[in-house]
Design a protein around this motif. Structure first.
Motif, short mmCIF file in Angstrom:
data_model
loop_
_atom_site.label_atom_id
_atom_site.label_comp_id
_atom_site.label_asym_id
_atom_site.label_seq_id
_atom_site.Cartn_x
_atom_site.Cartn_y
_atom_site.Cartn_z
N GLY A 2 -17.47 74.93 26.44
CA GLY A 2 -18.16 75.72 25.43
C GLY A 2 -17.26 76.84 24.94
O GLY A 2 -16.05 76.84 25.17
N ASP A 3 -17.83 77.82 24.27
CA ASP A 3 -17.04 78.93 23.75
C ASP A 3 -16.44 79.79 24.86
O ASP A 3 -15.29 80.21 24.77
N SER A 4 -17.21 80.04 25.90
CA SER A 4 -16.73 80.90 26.99
C SER A 4 -17.10 80.36 28.36
O SER A 4 -17.09 81.09 29.34
N SER A 5 -17.44 79.08 28.41
CA SER A 5 -17.89 78.50 29.68
C SER A 5 -17.76 77.00 29.64
O SER A 5 -17.52 76.40 28.59
N PHE A 6 -17.93 76.37 30.81
CA PHE A 6 -18.03 74.93 30.92
C PHE A 6 -19.50 74.55 31.12
O PHE A 6 -20.23 75.24 31.82
N GLY A 7 -19.90 73.45 30.52
CA GLY A 7 -21.17 72.82 30.86
C GLY A 7 -20.89 71.59 31.71
O GLY A 7 -20.00 70.79 31.38
N VAL A 8 -21.61 71.47 32.82
CA VAL A 8 -21.42 70.33 33.72
C VAL A 8 -22.77 69.64 33.92
O VAL A 8 -23.79 70.30 34.17
N ALA A 9 -22.79 68.33 33.79
CA ALA A 9 -23.98 67.53 34.08
C ALA A 9 -23.63 66.51 35.15
O ALA A 9 -22.47 66.11 35.29
N TRP A 10 -24.62 66.09 35.91
CA TRP A 10 -24.41 65.10 36.96
C TRP A 10 -25.75 64.47 37.31
O TRP A 10 -26.81 64.95 36.91
N GLN A 11 -25.69 63.39 38.06
CA GLN A 11 -26.91 62.82 38.63
C GLN A 11 -26.92 63.11 40.12
O GLN A 11 -25.87 63.13 40.77
N GLU A 12 -28.10 63.38 40.66
CA GLU A 12 -28.20 63.60 42.09
C GLU A 12 -29.44 62.90 42.63
O GLU A 12 -30.38 62.61 41.88
N ASN A 13 -29.42 62.65 43.93
CA ASN A 13 -30.47 61.84 44.54
C ASN A 13 -30.84 62.45 45.89
O ASN A 13 -30.41 61.97 46.94
N ARG A 14 -31.63 63.52 45.86
CA ARG A 14 -32.05 64.17 47.10
C ARG A 14 -33.30 63.51 47.70
O ARG A 14 -33.54 63.59 48.89
N THR A 15 -34.10 62.86 46.84
CA THR A 15 -35.41 62.38 47.27
C THR A 15 -35.57 60.88 47.21
O THR A 15 -36.66 60.37 47.43
N GLY A 16 -34.49 60.16 46.90
CA GLY A 16 -34.59 58.71 46.76
C GLY A 16 -34.70 58.26 45.31
O GLY A 16 -34.73 57.07 45.03
N GLN A 17 -34.78 59.21 44.37
CA GLN A 17 -34.82 58.88 42.95
C GLN A 17 -33.79 59.73 42.22
O GLN A 17 -33.80 60.96 42.31
N ALA A 18 -32.90 59.08 41.49
CA ALA A 18 -31.84 59.80 40.78
C ALA A 18 -32.41 60.61 39.63
O ALA A 18 -33.27 60.13 38.87
N GLU A 19 -31.91 61.85 39.49
CA GLU A 19 -32.27 62.74 38.39
C GLU A 19 -30.99 63.32 37.79
O GLU A 19 -29.96 63.40 38.47
N VAL A 20 -31.06 63.75 36.54
CA VAL A 20 -29.91 64.33 35.85
C VAL A 20 -30.09 65.84 35.76
O VAL A 20 -31.15 66.33 35.35
N PHE A 21 -29.04 66.58 36.15
CA PHE A 21 -29.06 68.03 36.17
C PHE A 21 -27.92 68.59 35.31
O PHE A 21 -26.93 67.91 35.03
N PHE A 22 -28.06 69.89 34.96
CA PHE A 22 -27.06 70.61 34.18
C PHE A 22 -26.89 72.01 34.76
O PHE A 22 -27.86 72.64 35.20
#
Length: 346
Positions: A269-289
């Motif tokens: 971004g202008d002054s930062s990075f945006g990072v997204a990923w998938q994670e699976n803490r509960t047995g179902q994958a979700e997308v986070f930012f």
């Protein structure tokens, strides 16, 4: 506080849509994905999706060159001859081909996969993997019409999962190299015409296997993220900064191993990075930012982008000069759809 836009579904539920690639091109969000061998494209805010080709055999890559959206895809038209290819074509805002499709791997025998692309002024720099008889990471430059400018350059052997960026004068490439049961992340640079510069640098420096690297420009140099396979059902997201003089920063753990995180995406971004990923803490994958400054320090907490109603994975991320946006696939195998939402950070 981060403000998330409405979740939009871009593909038809009747098809199995996978491998989204999100691009900001000509002031529009453009999303590509696959439905079997069919490569689809859609502009966010436009009602209809468009078929780009019906012979795609892998994840596509795309880059805006200032005039056209240059799209590259692994193509299965040569599969019966013991070889596949990387095809390329430039598309206008309505996904009409501006020039005929070009086989940019013509004259090279092998199976091609994993293209990654970056705008380099009016050109596009492209990396991809050729396997059989040898596994090689190749680099090629494409002109404004998507045609190959010169013969491909071999960057490395025993390589997988490449990513590439351009800083105005040099290309920087990262990839995963496999040696026995270990895999590491390597970094190497080329000049503007593809001449190899210094030898590869080991970025990951870990006892654990490292996979899925992505590189972007940022701060004084570059930022690289990847997934580290810490233990069974435990994997973290790591970040490392590389200065313009190729000095390595400290390793930064962006997401802890217990999140079982994977498939990171990063944009500047202008002054930062945006990072997204998938994670699976509960047995179902979700997308986070989550947002990070140019030193890798977090700005605020992680937010979930996906709705939580079904498994979501393979995020793709862009920044348009004002806000971040993400696309991902969600749903059960056989009925996955492509979703999109904007992300406004403070």
């Amino acid at each position: 506080e981060i403000v998330l836009g409405e979740i939009l579904t871009l593909s038809e539920i009747s098809e199995d849509a996978i491998d989204p690639v999100l691009v900001w091109a000509n002031s529009q969000y453009r999303v590509l994905w696959r439905e079997g061998d069919v490569l689809m494209g859609r502009t966010v805010g436009v009602a209809e999706s468009v078929i780009l080709t019906d012979t795609a055999s892998g994840v596509p890559a795309a880059a805006w060159n200032g005039k056209s959206l240059v799209v590259t895809w692994p193509d299965n038209r040569g599969a019966g001859t013991g070889s596949t290819a990387l095809f390329c074509a430039p598309f206008d805002d309505g996904y009409n081909k501006e020039e005929p499709e070009t086989d940019i791997t013509a004259g090279i025998t092998g199976f091609f996969q994993s293209p990654a692309a970056v705008q380099a002024d009016a050109q596009v720099g492209l990396v991809g993997i050729k396997s059989l008889p040898l596994s090689e990471l190749l680099f090629v430059r494409l002109d404004g019409n998507g045609a190959r400018i010169a013969a491909p350059v071999t960057v490395a052997s025993d390589a997988l999962e490449p990513s590439v960026t351009f800083d105005g004068s040099q290309y920087s490439v990262v990839w995963r190299e496999v040696t026995g049961e270990q895999s590491i992340i390597l970094f190497r640079q080329m000049n503007a015409v593809g001449m190899l510069l210094a030898q590869p640098i080991n970025i990951s420096e870990s006892d654990f296997p490292s996979v899925g690297p992505v590189i972007v420009r940022g701060g004084d140099g570059f930022a690289i993220v990847w997934q580290e396979l810490n233990q069974p059902l435990e994997s973290s997201i790591q970040l490392r900064l590389v200065s313009s003089t190729l000095e390595l920063g400290e390793l930064v753990e962006l997401v802890a191993p217990e999140a079982n995180a994977s498939v990171p995406a990063i944009v500047r971004g202008d002054s930062s990075f945006g990072v997204a990923w998938q994670e699976n803490r509960t047995g179902q994958a979700e997308v986070f930012f989550r947002e990070f400054d140019f030193l890798g320090n977090p700005r605020g907490g992680a937010v979930r982008l996906s709705s939580g109603d079904t498994a979501s994975n393979r995020p793709s991320l862009v920044y348009n000069g004002e806000r971040f946006a993400a696309s991902w696939q969600t749903g059960p195998t056989g009925a996955r759809v492509i979703r999109f939402r904007t992300i406004d950070v403070p």
